[in-house]
Design a protein around this motif. Structure first.
Motif, mmCIF file in Angstrom:
data_model
loop_
_atom_site.group_PDB
_atom_site.id
_atom_site.type_symbol
_atom_site.label_atom_id
_atom_site.label_comp_id
_atom_site.label_asym_id
_atom_site.label_seq_id
_atom_site.Cartn_x
_atom_site.Cartn_y
_atom_site.Cartn_z
ATOM 1 N N VAL A 265 -11.257 8.021 -12.659
ATOM 2 C CA VAL A 265 -11.199 8.422 -14.080
ATOM 3 C C VAL A 265 -12.313 7.767 -14.898
ATOM 4 C CG1 VAL A 265 -8.687 8.763 -14.037
ATOM 5 C CG2 VAL A 265 -9.607 6.561 -14.793
ATOM 6 N N SER A 266 -13.060 6.865 -14.280
ATOM 7 C CA SER A 266 -13.961 6.007 -15.053
ATOM 8 C C SER A 266 -15.256 6.703 -15.484
ATOM 9 C CB SER A 266 -14.320 4.786 -14.205
ATOM 10 O OG SER A 266 -15.378 4.095 -14.808
ATOM 11 N N ARG A 267 -15.628 6.468 -16.719
ATOM 12 C CA ARG A 267 -16.888 7.008 -17.221
ATOM 13 C C ARG A 267 -18.094 6.287 -16.607
ATOM 14 N NH1 ARG A 267 -18.351 10.522 -21.042
ATOM 15 N NH2 ARG A 267 -16.532 10.564 -22.371
ATOM 16 N N ALA A 268 -17.889 5.061 -16.172
ATOM 17 C CA ALA A 268 -19.011 4.355 -15.547
ATOM 18 C C ALA A 268 -19.409 5.016 -14.232
ATOM 19 C CB ALA A 268 -18.630 2.894 -15.316
ATOM 20 N N ILE A 269 -18.437 5.588 -13.546
ATOM 21 C CA ILE A 269 -18.706 6.258 -12.271
ATOM 22 C C ILE A 269 -19.201 7.688 -12.520
ATOM 23 C CG2 ILE A 269 -17.632 7.063 -10.103
ATOM 24 C CD1 ILE A 269 -17.812 3.998 -10.283
ATOM 25 N N LYS A 270 -18.649 8.330 -13.551
ATOM 26 C CA LYS A 270 -19.066 9.709 -13.903
ATOM 27 C C LYS A 270 -19.337 9.740 -15.408
ATOM 28 C CE LYS A 270 -17.377 14.528 -13.844
ATOM 29 N NZ LYS A 270 -17.306 14.835 -15.278
ATOM 30 N N PRO A 271 -20.585 9.534 -15.807
ATOM 31 C CA PRO A 271 -20.894 9.434 -17.242
ATOM 32 C C PRO A 271 -20.664 10.734 -18.025
ATOM 33 C CG PRO A 271 -22.687 8.548 -15.899
ATOM 34 C CD PRO A 271 -21.743 9.230 -14.956
ATOM 35 N N ASP A 272 -20.818 11.882 -17.368
ATOM 36 C CA ASP A 272 -20.686 13.149 -18.114
ATOM 37 C C ASP A 272 -19.227 13.495 -18.374
ATOM 38 O OD1 ASP A 272 -23.390 13.366 -17.965
ATOM 39 O OD2 ASP A 272 -23.381 14.741 -16.252
ATOM 40 N N ASP A 273 -18.993 14.079 -19.550
ATOM 41 C CA ASP A 273 -17.645 14.527 -19.887
ATOM 42 C C ASP A 273 -17.145 15.552 -18.880
ATOM 43 O OD1 ASP A 273 -17.620 13.055 -22.248
ATOM 44 O OD2 ASP A 273 -18.422 14.705 -23.455
ATOM 45 N N THR A 274 -15.896 15.409 -18.484
ATOM 46 C CA THR A 274 -15.267 16.454 -17.669
ATOM 47 C C THR A 274 -14.790 17.571 -18.592
ATOM 48 O OG1 THR A 274 -14.626 15.046 -15.844
ATOM 49 C CG2 THR A 274 -13.219 16.954 -16.233
ATOM 50 N N ILE A 275 -15.089 18.780 -18.200
ATOM 51 C CA ILE A 275 -14.611 19.950 -18.955
ATOM 52 C C ILE A 275 -13.418 20.517 -18.185
ATOM 53 C CG2 ILE A 275 -15.224 22.231 -19.867
ATOM 54 C CD1 ILE A 275 -17.042 20.122 -21.049
#
Ligand code: PEP
Ligand code: MN
Length: 286
Positions: free
Chosen positions: A20-30
């Motif tokens: 769930v981490s933004r550090a691992i996936k910086p782009d917003d999930t749509i």
């Protein structure tokens, strides 16, 4: 558990679960709810009754909220009621009504699933499965919905910290389903003048820590119909990706949560105000 390198920088005092981490996936999930995209520039409005009560109640409410601009229809067919003697929902009959009004209006539907044994049935009808506050830590249920490829609306447990909320979402992502919308719906505090304390600070916090869309439920968050518009506007201002609100064609006659449900006129007025707030914060409501 894998942790991410940003934990120290964020200094939130806990390890952010990895998926769930933004550090691992910086782009917003749509999250794509049958064509309605949540987590992008548009603010998503989900509206409808707390519970499906009858064809007339659901259809009249759904037609009106669509005209006012709602994009997704809510309505519980299986209701988690505090008392076993309260109306428990119409069950599958309610799901059938929801799918008929979807066919007429084109509005995707979100409805609650309370039991892993009901996931298949509810999934046959719903465009998005709602996990209610009382079930946020029902781990078998989280795993079961994580195995579907339906979008999931995960409501914050009424006693859950942000860490516990993110860990609950991680259960779903960990099964391979990344289509999760987080919903702040108020937490229990010492305050008794409102039903819950709507924690709007959760919105920027969750947006910072996670790439998942975050919406707000000002209906359960306050329990007070007159306060819903103010908190809905505040939620948009603070960066929410959407709102879920209870709307009823006759709130005084509702079998469930009428005291916190907007009537059709109140909802229409609120939508006009929300469009202005959305523009002011660089978002839009179509
Ligand atoms: C609902 O959305 O009708 C509901 C029961 O909400 P919560 O799980 O947040 O109490
Ligand atoms: Mn309700």
């Amino acid at each position: 558990m894998e942790t991410n390198p940003c934990n120290k920088l964020l200094n939130v005092g806990f390890s952010i679960p990895s998926k769930v981490s933004r550090a691992i996936k910086p782009d917003d999930t749509i999250v794509n709810v049958n064509g309605v995209l949540t987590g992008g520039p548009e603010i998503i409005i989900i509206a409808g009754p707390c519970a499906v009560e009858s064809q007339e109640q659901l259809f009249d409410t759904a037609r009106a909220v669509k005209v006012s601009g709602a994009m997704i229809l809510r309505g519980g067919a299986f209701k988690p009621r505090s008392s076993p003697y309260s109306f428990q929902g119409m069950g599958e009959e309610g799901l059938i009504l929801l799918s008929s009004i979807r066919a007429e209006t084109g509005l995707p539907i979100v409805t609650e699933v309370m039991d892993p044994r009901q996931v298949e049935l509810v999934g046959k009808y719903a465009d998005m499965l709602q996990i209610g506050s009382r079930n946020m830590q029902n781990y078998p249920l989280l795993k079961e919905v994580g195995m579907t490829r339906k979008p999931i609306l995960l409501k914050r447990g009424m006693m859950a910290t942000i860490e516990e909320f993110l860990l609950a979402a991680e259960y779903i992502l960990n099964q391979g389903n990344d289509q999760v919308i987080l919903c702040e719906r108020g937490i229990r505090t010492f305050e008794t003048s409102t039903r819950n304390t709507l924690d709007l600070s959760a919105v920027p916090m969750l947006k910072r820590l996670s790439h998942l869309p975050v919406i707000v439920d000002p209906s359960h968050g306050t329990g007070l119909r007159w306060m819903v518009p103010a908190m809905a506007k505040a939620a948009v201002a603070v960066g929410a990706d959407g709102l879920i609100m209870e709307v009823h064609y006759k709130p005084e006659a509702a079998l469930c949560d009428g005291h916190q449900s907007l009537d059709l006129d109140e909802f229409e007025t609120l939508m006009t105000d929300l469009r202005k707030i959305a523009l002011a914060v660089g978002r839009e409501i179509s």
